[in-house]
Design a protein around this motif. Structure first.
Motif, mmCIF file in Angstrom:
data_model
loop_
_atom_site.group_PDB
_atom_site.id
_atom_site.type_symbol
_atom_site.label_atom_id
_atom_site.label_comp_id
_atom_site.label_asym_id
_atom_site.label_seq_id
_atom_site.Cartn_x
_atom_site.Cartn_y
_atom_site.Cartn_z
ATOM 1 N N SER A 8 0.839 -1.202 0.000
ATOM 2 C CA SER A 8 0.000 0.000 0.000
ATOM 3 C C SER A 8 0.875 1.254 0.000
ATOM 4 C CB SER A 8 -0.935 0.022 1.223
ATOM 5 O OG SER A 8 -1.846 -1.050 1.179
ATOM 6 N N GLU A 9 1.961 1.201 0.755
ATOM 7 C CA GLU A 9 2.896 2.330 0.788
ATOM 8 C C GLU A 9 3.608 2.496 -0.547
ATOM 9 O OE1 GLU A 9 5.390 1.438 4.099
ATOM 10 O OE2 GLU A 9 3.945 2.156 5.604
ATOM 11 N N VAL A 10 3.975 1.380 -1.179
ATOM 12 C CA VAL A 10 4.615 1.445 -2.496
ATOM 13 C C VAL A 10 3.661 2.068 -3.514
ATOM 14 C CG1 VAL A 10 5.484 0.074 -4.435
ATOM 15 C CG2 VAL A 10 6.214 -0.471 -2.107
ATOM 16 N N ALA A 11 2.395 1.634 -3.483
ATOM 17 C CA ALA A 11 1.398 2.184 -4.405
ATOM 18 C C ALA A 11 1.242 3.686 -4.213
ATOM 19 C CB ALA A 11 0.053 1.487 -4.202
ATOM 20 N N LYS A 12 1.215 4.116 -2.970
ATOM 21 C CA LYS A 12 1.064 5.543 -2.667
ATOM 22 C C LYS A 12 2.252 6.350 -3.171
ATOM 23 C CE LYS A 12 0.157 8.715 1.182
ATOM 24 N NZ LYS A 12 -0.074 8.800 2.665
ATOM 25 N N MET A 13 3.456 5.851 -2.915
ATOM 26 C CA MET A 13 4.653 6.567 -3.329
ATOM 27 C C MET A 13 4.827 6.583 -4.841
ATOM 28 S SD MET A 13 7.349 5.302 -0.393
ATOM 29 C CE MET A 13 8.687 6.321 -1.021
ATOM 30 N N ALA A 14 4.299 5.552 -5.507
ATOM 31 C CA ALA A 14 4.400 5.472 -6.971
ATOM 32 C C ALA A 14 3.200 6.097 -7.669
ATOM 33 C CB ALA A 14 4.528 4.011 -7.398
ATOM 34 N N ASN A 15 2.310 6.715 -6.869
ATOM 35 C CA ASN A 15 1.078 7.344 -7.405
ATOM 36 C C ASN A 15 0.198 6.351 -8.164
ATOM 37 O OD1 ASN A 15 1.638 10.005 -6.437
ATOM 38 N ND2 ASN A 15 3.133 10.248 -8.087
ATOM 39 N N ILE A 16 0.152 5.123 -7.664
ATOM 40 C CA ILE A 16 -0.744 4.108 -8.238
ATOM 41 C C ILE A 16 -2.077 4.217 -7.520
ATOM 42 C CG2 ILE A 16 -1.143 1.650 -8.617
ATOM 43 C CD1 ILE A 16 1.908 1.274 -8.536
ATOM 44 N N THR A 17 -3.115 4.587 -8.222
ATOM 45 C CA THR A 17 -4.432 4.770 -7.612
ATOM 46 C C THR A 17 -5.460 3.851 -8.253
ATOM 47 O OG1 THR A 17 -4.900 6.586 -9.154
ATOM 48 C CG2 THR A 17 -3.985 7.170 -7.004
ATOM 49 N N PRO A 18 -6.459 3.405 -7.494
ATOM 50 C CA PRO A 18 -7.494 2.526 -8.058
ATOM 51 C C PRO A 18 -8.338 3.251 -9.100
ATOM 52 C CG PRO A 18 -8.056 3.178 -5.811
ATOM 53 C CD PRO A 18 -6.660 3.649 -6.054
ATOM 54 N N LYS A 19 -8.711 2.521 -10.146
ATOM 55 C CA LYS A 19 -9.495 3.113 -11.242
ATOM 56 C C LYS A 19 -10.806 2.350 -11.415
ATOM 57 C CE LYS A 19 -5.313 4.578 -13.697
ATOM 58 N NZ LYS A 19 -4.515 4.439 -14.914
#
Length: 337
Positions: free
Chosen positions: A326-337
């Motif tokens: 979840s932290e990796v997704a946040k830092m990489a600006n990966i957001t649910p679509k």
């Protein structure tokens, strides 16, 4: 004569309102006894293990290896049922909506964490399930073509720093663990490399074999035949310790990045409201089954690391994985679509 406090309390229960409280207490007590009795009888019918993938793949292997031994231990047939689709959402949802009685088990993995990070409409997270056993794992490895100029992890990092975004890495898709591992690599090393998403792990490996991409991050189990045939070169295992399947391949911790770990894991889970007594009984059965010498030998031949963690330890592992990715997704600006 003045009544004692205990007599007053007892007398109060005999009043209409008090009688209602007593009735609810008796009902609650009765339900508790009924639940305990049902758990003691468990299992009294066949059990299903739902695999959210097609038959024959790596994710189908772990439950099928263990199902026969589980049947012997539990005294009921344990059947593996494949329910693919929706990026594992269909099979996962089928377990989540089944009665929380221990008769429907999910053979879950990292997708339970990744799906909600990428898709708004999934409708569940891994926290909606209770782990009963973390059975096996397979660390990802940084791989290159046998003819690649890169002979070490350090050479890849140096090249990526020298020419940002020039190096490419294949993934099984934008929501795959390989993509997240690539993001973690960039964050950890301060580099930029370019993702080339494919439609599944086999095409991603083929892209490395054919030299269409610079490298990839693939599960040790997936690349096993290519490593053995020396058509791929493994530069590092993304784990803190060396993987027993590739004793000559250095761990990422040896390279100075102990937190750059990425693991494909298998965890057996049930709906969250499953009675604790049933979870405990299933946990004990899975633990005994995985200790079986024949089961362990089959897992090792498949290139899997045996974990066999109980419900408590399995939950600790799952919670840590969810927090990390979840932290990796946040830092990489990966957001649910």
């Amino acid at each position: 004569m003045q009544r004692t406090q205990k007599q007053q309390w007892a007398g109060g229960l005999l009043k209409p309102a008090g009688m209602g409280v007593l009735f609810l207490m008796l009902i609650s007590f009765g339900l508790g006894l009924w639940s305990t009795a049902r758990a003691a009888e468990f299992p009294s019918k066949p059990i299903q293990i739902v695999v959210p993938y097609n038959p024959g793949g790596p994710s189908d292997l772990t439950p099928r290896i263990i199902s026969k031994r589980l049947s012997e231990i539990l005294g009921q047939q344990v059947v593996v049922v494949n329910k693919p689709g929706g990026g594992t959402a269909i099979g996962s949802q089928a377990v989540l909506t089944a009665p929380a009685d221990g008769y429907t088990i999910l053979s879950g993995e990292l997708s339970l964490i990744m799906l909600p990070l990428l898709n708004k409409g999934v409708g569940f997270t891994i926290q909606d399930f209770t782990p009963i056993n973390l059975s096996t794992s397979s660390p990802l490895c940084m791989i290159v073509n046998k003819d690649s100029p890169f002979k070490s992890f350090e050479e890849v990092v140096a090249a990526a720093k020298k020419e940002p975004e020039k190096l490419t890495y294949s993934t099984a898709g934008p929501g795959s663990i390989a993509r997240f591992a690539g993001e973690l690599f960039q964050m950890s090393t301060g580099t930029k490399i370019t993702q080339i998403p494919m439609n599944g792990a086999p095409p991603a490996v083929t892209a490395v074999l054919g030299g269409q991409v610079s490298l990839s991050f693939m599960g040790a189990q997936v690349i096993k035949p290519h490593i053995e045939a020396e058509t791929l070169r493994g530069l590092a295992v993304l784990s803190r310790e060396r993987f027993e399947g590739y004793p000559d391949m250095p761990s990422i911790a040896e390279k100075g990045y102990p937190d750059m770990t990425a693991t494909v894991f298998n965890v057996f889970m049930v709906p969250k409201k499953t009675p604790p007594e049933v979870v405990k009984k299933l946990g004990a059965a899975f633990n005994e089954a995985i200790k079986d010498k024949e089961v362990q030998e089959l897992y090792r031949k498949a290139g899997l690391h045996i974990e066999n963690r109980d419900p408590v330890e399995a939950k600790k592992f799952v919670d840590a994985e969810q927090k990390k990715w979840s932290e990796v997704a946040k830092m990489a600006n990966i957001t649910p679509k």
